[in-house]
Design an enzyme around this catalytic site. Structure first.
Site, short mmCIF file in Angstrom:
data_model
loop_
_atom_site.label_atom_id
_atom_site.label_comp_id
_atom_site.label_asym_id
_atom_site.label_seq_id
_atom_site.Cartn_x
_atom_site.Cartn_y
_atom_site.Cartn_z
N LYS A 290 -12.66 32.48 31.57
CA LYS A 290 -12.82 31.11 31.08
C LYS A 290 -11.44 30.47 30.85
O LYS A 290 -10.47 31.18 30.61
CB LYS A 290 -13.55 31.12 29.73
CG LYS A 290 -15.03 31.47 29.79
CD LYS A 290 -15.64 31.43 28.40
CE LYS A 290 -17.11 31.82 28.42
NZ LYS A 290 -17.97 30.85 29.12
N ARG A 364 -27.46 36.72 31.03
CA ARG A 364 -28.69 37.05 31.77
C ARG A 364 -28.68 38.49 32.27
O ARG A 364 -29.74 39.10 32.42
CB ARG A 364 -28.87 36.05 32.91
CG ARG A 364 -27.76 36.05 33.91
CD ARG A 364 -27.73 34.80 34.76
NE ARG A 364 -27.14 33.66 34.06
CZ ARG A 364 -26.99 32.45 34.58
NH1 ARG A 364 -27.44 32.20 35.80
NH2 ARG A 364 -26.45 31.48 33.88
N1 BES Z 1 -21.75 32.13 26.69
C1 BES Z 1 -21.70 31.26 27.80
C2 BES Z 1 -22.47 29.97 27.59
C3 BES Z 1 -21.90 29.04 26.57
C4 BES Z 1 -20.95 28.11 26.93
C5 BES Z 1 -22.33 29.06 25.25
C6 BES Z 1 -20.43 27.24 26.00
C7 BES Z 1 -21.82 28.20 24.32
C8 BES Z 1 -20.86 27.29 24.69
C9 BES Z 1 -22.30 31.94 29.03
O1 BES Z 1 -22.15 33.32 29.11
C10 BES Z 1 -21.63 31.36 30.22
O2 BES Z 1 -20.43 31.49 30.32
N2 BES Z 1 -22.39 30.72 31.10
C11 BES Z 1 -21.86 30.10 32.26
C12 BES Z 1 -22.83 30.34 33.39
C13 BES Z 1 -22.31 29.94 34.72
C14 BES Z 1 -21.18 30.85 35.13
C15 BES Z 1 -23.44 30.02 35.71
C16 BES Z 1 -21.73 28.61 31.96
O3 BES Z 1 -22.57 28.05 31.27
O4 BES Z 1 -20.75 28.02 32.42
ZN ZN Z 2 -20.28 33.87 29.99
#
Ligand code: BES
Ligand code: ZN
Ligand code: ZN
Length: 512
Positions: A290, A364
């Site tokens: 990230k 997931r």
């Molecule tokens: N934990 C994150 C989702 C999230 C993002 C929660 C911001 C709270 C605040 C999750 O694991 C994630 O990173 N999801 C990705 C999925 C994508 C790679 C398909 C996302 O939402 O960008």
């Molecule tokens: Zn994630």
């Protein structure tokens, strides 16, 4: 746990004008021109100060407003707070909950030692007295909560104790208030517990320490057991999703299994429920790392699992007559030489294979194993809670959790619980067109869909692992924590899901 602020809530039979307290709290609707019964008595003692205030229009009883008057020795309370409840016909249980939360939040801000709530006076017959006491207690815990476990600087001053009372002059009413307060205190304390564990940083809470916390929480609670699958057992069980996500961290992954069995078998046949919560103790994204801005917030990626943990505590303390399991897959998602990679194909517990195209779509992966386990163990109703997608935050902001489901009756039950608990949800789709996006050419599934509808494709992915069970998914990204303080709450974890899930289970078990 080093308790930051210790909150104690009791009822007290006392005439509110004779109630010695730092702050007496009364409700006031925007469309009633005069104060309620208690307000009237207070007003008389204060020589008409409340009426003058209302007449001046400085305070009109609008929602989210409040006014403070001083007792000046004319009543036993040092201060009186009038809380605006908005229009009488628009009242909901959350109006009362939020009123109690904003009053107690203010009390902590002013470093007061005691608060006396008499909000039920204004509410009248709109709800039964014990329900009003329950939501006042929930709100009082919510508003007074603070997290400063690791603050040592003494000038901030540890807050010590806040004594909260629900006051009424009528002994009969006190009895009803006591009943509701009992339930509300259990739920409120469970939510505060969730907030503390979720607020703890990732150098304190990792999968093994979370598992230890779950075991410690379980101890002494009747009907509740906790077993933990460590890395060896996860391997033996072939839980490939949890193992893949946990592979990059020196803190090995876990699956925490909590089982609550009621002492009495329920009168009518009830579904066997499993609550499944995502507990990624830190989500750096892994190899698909990230951006660094706000990455600290990813300590909250364990919030779904912790909501499940705290709900299990409430279920056991309320001794609900229903069988409930709590399954908490936990991993830390970090980049390292041992991390799982984009392109990897992972065999999950269900036997289904997943092509990993983004290691940041890790929630997931771990949920797929826990959901399949719940189904294999013959749980009839499976509800998962997860900070799953940024897309859900984009869609709904921080006012509603996403609700996806394969079962209309369950959807309705959750919506009803959301309304009563003040933890709102919005129904979103997760059907075949979304599932089609999750098909892979080299495995059964891939772990990301296209650019659009990310909350729905994530849910459609989970849906592949629940078989015939009635299933619902709560995407709580955006609901799990607030960066800024609000009128009702300190910043940090919200403990979202604890009230919603507990209310859902109370309704299902027929507990009023
Ligand atoms: N934990 C994150 C989702 C999230 C993002 C929660 C911001 C709270 C605040 C999750 O694991 C994630 O990173 N999801 C990705 C999925 C994508 C790679 C398909 C996302 O939402 O960008
Ligand atoms: Zn994630
Ligand atoms: Zn995540």
């Amino acid at each position: 746990m080093k308790q930051i602020i210790s909150v104690d809530i009791t009822t007290r039979k006392v005439d509110p004008i004779r109630c010695k307290t730092d702050l007496l709290v009364l409700g006031c609707f925007s469309d009633s021109k005069k104060p309620d019964e208690v307000g009237k008595a207070v007003d008389e003692k204060l020589g008409g100060a409340i009426r003058r205030l209302l007449k001046l229009g400085d305070f009109k009883g609008a929602a989210k407003t409040q006014a403070v008057l001083y007792g000046e020795g004319k009543i036993a309370a040092t201060r009186v707070m009038l809380i605006g409840l908005g229009e009488r016909k628009k009242i909901t249980l959350d109006t009362i909950r939020k009123a109690a939360a904003s009053a107690t939040n203010k009390a902590v801000g002013l470093k007061l030692k005691s608060v006396a709530l008499a909000l039920h006076g204004a509410v009248g017959d709109a709800y039964d007295t014990s329900t009003v006491a329950r939501v006042m207690a929930e709100g009082a815990y919510f508003g007074s909560y603070r997290y400063d476990e690791f603050v040592t600087a003494s000038e901030n001053g540890r807050l010590g104790a806040l004594k909260i009372e629900i006051v009424d002059a009528d002994a009969k009413r006190i009895k009803a208030l006591d009943r509701g307060l009992g339930q509300g205190a259990v739920i409120g304390r469970a939510q505060s517990y969730a907030r503390t564990i979720a607020n703890r940083p990732a150098n304190v809470i990792n999968p093994p320490t979370l598992a230890k916390e779950a075991q410690a929480m379980t101890r002494g609670l009747k009907g509740l057991s906790c077993t933990v699958f460590d890395e060896k057992q996860l391997k033996a069980q072939k839980m490939g999703g949890i193992l893949a996500v946990g592979a990059g961290s020196r803190s090995a992954p876990r699956l925490i299994v909590l089982k609550y069995t009621p002492a009495k078998t329920p009168a009518k046949k009830l579904p066997k429920v499993a609550l499944v919560g995502k507990a990624v103790t830190f989500d750096s994204g892994g190899i698909s790392i990230k951006p660094s801005a706000n990455m600290d917030q990813m300590k909250f990626d364990k919030s779904g699992g912790i909501a499940v943990l705290a709900t299990m505590k409430a279920v056991a303390e309320l001794a609900l007559p229903i069988s409930v399991w709590g399954l908490i897959p936990s991993a830390e998602n970090l980049p390292s030489a041992s991390s799982y990679r984009p392109g990897d194909i992972v065999t999950t517990y269900s036997g289904k294979t997943v092509e990993v195209l983004n290691t940041d779509a890790e929630g997931r992966m771990i949920l797929s194993d826990a959901l399949a386990y719940a189904v294999k163990q013959k749980r009839d109703t499976v509800i998962d809670v997860a900070t799953l997608t940024g897309a859900c935050m984009v869609a709904l902001g921080s006012y509603n959790a996403g609700l996806m489901s394969n079962d209309d009756a369950l959807t309705e039950q959750i919506k009803k619980a959301a309304e009563a608990s003040g933890e709102s949800v919005w129904h979103l789709p997760s059907g075949d067109e979304y599932a089609d996006e999750m098909k892979s050419k080299v495995a059964d599934l891939k772990n990301i869909g296209s650019r659009w509808g990310g909350a729905c494709t994530a849910a459609a992915f989970l849906r592949q692992f629940v078989g015939e069970a009635a299933w619902a998914h709560l995407d709580i990204a955006g609901m799990d924590n607030f960066q800024k303080e609000t009128e009702y709450a300190a910043p940090g974890s919200t403990g979202f899901g604890v009230r919603l899930l507990t209310t859902y289970l109370m309704n299902l078990a027929g507990v009023k």
